[in-house]
Design a protein around this motif. Structure first.
Motif, PDB file in Angstrom:
ATOM      1  N   ARG A 172       0.866  -1.186   0.000  1.00  0.00           N
ATOM      2  CA  ARG A 172       0.000   0.000   0.000  1.00  0.00           C
ATOM      3  C   ARG A 172       0.899   1.232   0.000  1.00  0.00           C
ATOM      4  O   ARG A 172       1.096   1.892   1.021  1.00  0.00           O
ATOM      5  CB  ARG A 172      -0.932  -0.022   1.214  1.00  0.00           C
ATOM      6  CG  ARG A 172      -1.902  -1.194   1.219  1.00  0.00           C
ATOM      7  CD  ARG A 172      -2.942  -1.036   2.333  1.00  0.00           C
ATOM      8  NE  ARG A 172      -3.873  -2.157   2.348  1.00  0.00           N
ATOM      9  CZ  ARG A 172      -3.738  -3.242   3.101  1.00  0.00           C
ATOM     10  NH1 ARG A 172      -2.690  -3.354   3.905  1.00  0.00           N
ATOM     11  NH2 ARG A 172      -4.624  -4.215   3.061  1.00  0.00           N
ATOM     12  N   LEU A 173       1.446   1.524  -1.160  1.00  0.00           N
ATOM     13  CA  LEU A 173       2.463   2.560  -1.269  1.00  0.00           C
ATOM     14  C   LEU A 173       1.843   3.927  -1.528  1.00  0.00           C
ATOM     15  O   LEU A 173       0.883   4.058  -2.297  1.00  0.00           O
ATOM     16  CB  LEU A 173       3.437   2.233  -2.408  1.00  0.00           C
ATOM     17  CG  LEU A 173       4.176   0.902  -2.333  1.00  0.00           C
ATOM     18  CD1 LEU A 173       5.078   0.743  -3.547  1.00  0.00           C
ATOM     19  CD2 LEU A 173       4.984   0.788  -1.058  1.00  0.00           C
ATOM     20  N   THR A 174       2.416   4.930  -0.901  1.00  0.00           N
ATOM     21  CA  THR A 174       2.047   6.301  -1.213  1.00  0.00           C
ATOM     22  C   THR A 174       2.703   6.696  -2.539  1.00  0.00           C
ATOM     23  O   THR A 174       3.570   5.977  -3.067  1.00  0.00           O
ATOM     24  CB  THR A 174       2.519   7.260  -0.109  1.00  0.00           C
ATOM     25  OG1 THR A 174       3.969   7.254  -0.092  1.00  0.00           O
ATOM     26  CG2 THR A 174       1.998   6.825   1.261  1.00  0.00           C
ATOM     27  N   THR A 175       2.291   7.836  -3.063  1.00  0.00           N
ATOM     28  CA  THR A 175       2.905   8.320  -4.299  1.00  0.00           C
ATOM     29  C   THR A 175       4.406   8.516  -4.115  1.00  0.00           C
ATOM     30  O   THR A 175       5.209   8.159  -4.995  1.00  0.00           O
ATOM     31  CB  THR A 175       2.255   9.648  -4.719  1.00  0.00           C
ATOM     32  OG1 THR A 175       0.857   9.431  -4.950  1.00  0.00           O
ATOM     33  CG2 THR A 175       2.893  10.190  -5.988  1.00  0.00           C
ATOM     34  N   ALA A 176       4.802   9.049  -2.965  1.00  0.00           N
ATOM     35  CA  ALA A 176       6.226   9.268  -2.686  1.00  0.00           C
ATOM     36  C   ALA A 176       6.976   7.933  -2.615  1.00  0.00           C
ATOM     37  O   ALA A 176       8.118   7.831  -3.081  1.00  0.00           O
ATOM     38  CB  ALA A 176       6.392  10.039  -1.379  1.00  0.00           C
ATOM     39  N   GLU A 177       6.336   6.915  -2.060  1.00  0.00           N
ATOM     40  CA  GLU A 177       6.992   5.615  -1.943  1.00  0.00           C
ATOM     41  C   GLU A 177       7.107   4.926  -3.300  1.00  0.00           C
ATOM     42  O   GLU A 177       8.104   4.254  -3.578  1.00  0.00           O
ATOM     43  CB  GLU A 177       6.236   4.740  -0.942  1.00  0.00           C
ATOM     44  CG  GLU A 177       6.423   5.216   0.499  1.00  0.00           C
ATOM     45  CD  GLU A 177       5.470   4.548   1.477  1.00  0.00           C
ATOM     46  OE1 GLU A 177       5.761   4.571   2.682  1.00  0.00           O
ATOM     47  OE2 GLU A 177       4.419   4.015   1.029  1.00  0.00           O
ATOM     48  N   ARG A 178       6.107   5.103  -4.156  1.00  0.00           N
ATOM     49  CA  ARG A 178       6.221   4.563  -5.512  1.00  0.00           C
ATOM     50  C   ARG A 178       7.358   5.252  -6.267  1.00  0.00           C
ATOM     51  O   ARG A 178       8.081   4.619  -7.043  1.00  0.00           O
ATOM     52  CB  ARG A 178       4.902   4.726  -6.266  1.00  0.00           C
ATOM     53  CG  ARG A 178       3.824   3.740  -5.827  1.00  0.00           C
ATOM     54  CD  ARG A 178       2.684   3.680  -6.837  1.00  0.00           C
ATOM     55  NE  ARG A 178       1.977   4.948  -6.925  1.00  0.00           N
ATOM     56  CZ  ARG A 178       0.952   5.270  -6.159  1.00  0.00           C
ATOM     57  NH1 ARG A 178       0.512   4.418  -5.223  1.00  0.00           N
ATOM     58  NH2 ARG A 178       0.346   6.439  -6.298  1.00  0.00           N
ATOM     59  N   THR A 179       7.516   6.531  -6.002  1.00  0.00           N
ATOM     60  CA  THR A 179       8.637   7.257  -6.612  1.00  0.00           C
ATOM     61  C   THR A 179       9.967   6.703  -6.113  1.00  0.00           C
ATOM     62  O   THR A 179      10.919   6.553  -6.890  1.00  0.00           O
ATOM     63  CB  THR A 179       8.534   8.758  -6.300  1.00  0.00           C
ATOM     64  OG1 THR A 179       7.320   9.263  -6.850  1.00  0.00           O
ATOM     65  CG2 THR A 179       9.711   9.523  -6.885  1.00  0.00           C
TER      66      THR A 179
END
Length: 230
Positions: A100-107
């Motif tokens: 369940r990744l945030t946008t920042a974590e996907r980056t």
């Protein structure tokens, strides 16, 4: 800094003993015959094998901590990529196992893939890339965890000499970039000469003190000389 003090592992009739220190940022090749205890040693340091004794990371005693609480990341021989997930998702597991990744974590996951030369392959699955690219993705998942200590259990052993050398160079470069300490199991002394500062020799459950690569390979102790066939 990694400090191993009186580490003891018992597996049936086999016993491993280890006491040694590794300075922060060092790259250490763990060498020894098959069955000597190399994987057992890394597993015990990483918390994957029952052991007694002390393991300290930067002065913090992690001997009783779970693997994910030790400040270490471990890369195993098979890389452990999930075939139904994209490379980005596989790397994302290093950030959040539930994905369940945030946008920042996907980056972060995509940046880690870019760091190992796979920025254009984020949406591909492991079956759609080469063996060397799979190894790069597995390395990216380790890097994204941002741990000060990397334990590598022969993750590139199945690669050909040229590609293995490329992966060793890449690992050394990214480890230097983040000042990570690396313990890397290898059977090849040329890998130690290429990618390590020190050698940790393991033989029949006995773990020697790390020594500079050039020093130990130019004048190896008797057991290491026998292993190298000199």
């Amino acid at each position: 800094m990694l400090k191993v003090n009186g580490l003891r592992v018992e597996q049936g009739t086999f016993t491993l003993h280890a006491t040694f220190d590794v300075e922060q940022g060092a790259r250490v090749a763990v060498i020894g015959p098959s069955g000597a205890g190399k994987s057992t040693l890394l597993g015990a340091i990483g918390g994957y094998a029952p052991a007694t004794g002390q393991v300290l990371v930067d002065g913090r005693d992690v001997s009783a901590a779970a693997p994910d609480q030790r400040g270490m990341a471990m890369l195993f021989q098979d890389g452990n990529l999930f075939p139904h997930l994209t490379l980005e998702q596989n790397v994302g597991l290093g950030i959040r196992p539930a994905l369940r990744l945030t946008t920042a974590e996907r980056t972060r996951a995509r940046d880690a893939l870019g760091q190992v030369g796979l920025g254009d392959f984020a949406t591909r699955k492991p079956g759609g890339v080469s063996g060397g690219q799979q190894s790069r993705a597995a390395l990216a998942r380790v890097l994204v965890q941002d741990r000060p200590l990397l334990l590598l259990d022969e993750p590139f052993a199945a690669l050909g000499p040229a590609l293995r050398g490329e992966m060793l160079d890449l690992t050394s470069r990214v480890a230097r970039d983040v000042n990570a300490t690396v313990l890397m199991i290898t059977h090849a002394p040329e890998d130690a000469e290429r990618a390590a500062d020190q050698v940790l020799f393991v033989d029949n459950g006995r773990v020697d003190t790390p020594r500079p690569v050039a020093e130990i390979l130019s004048n190896p102790p008797e057991a290491l000389r026998a292993y190298l066939g000199r």
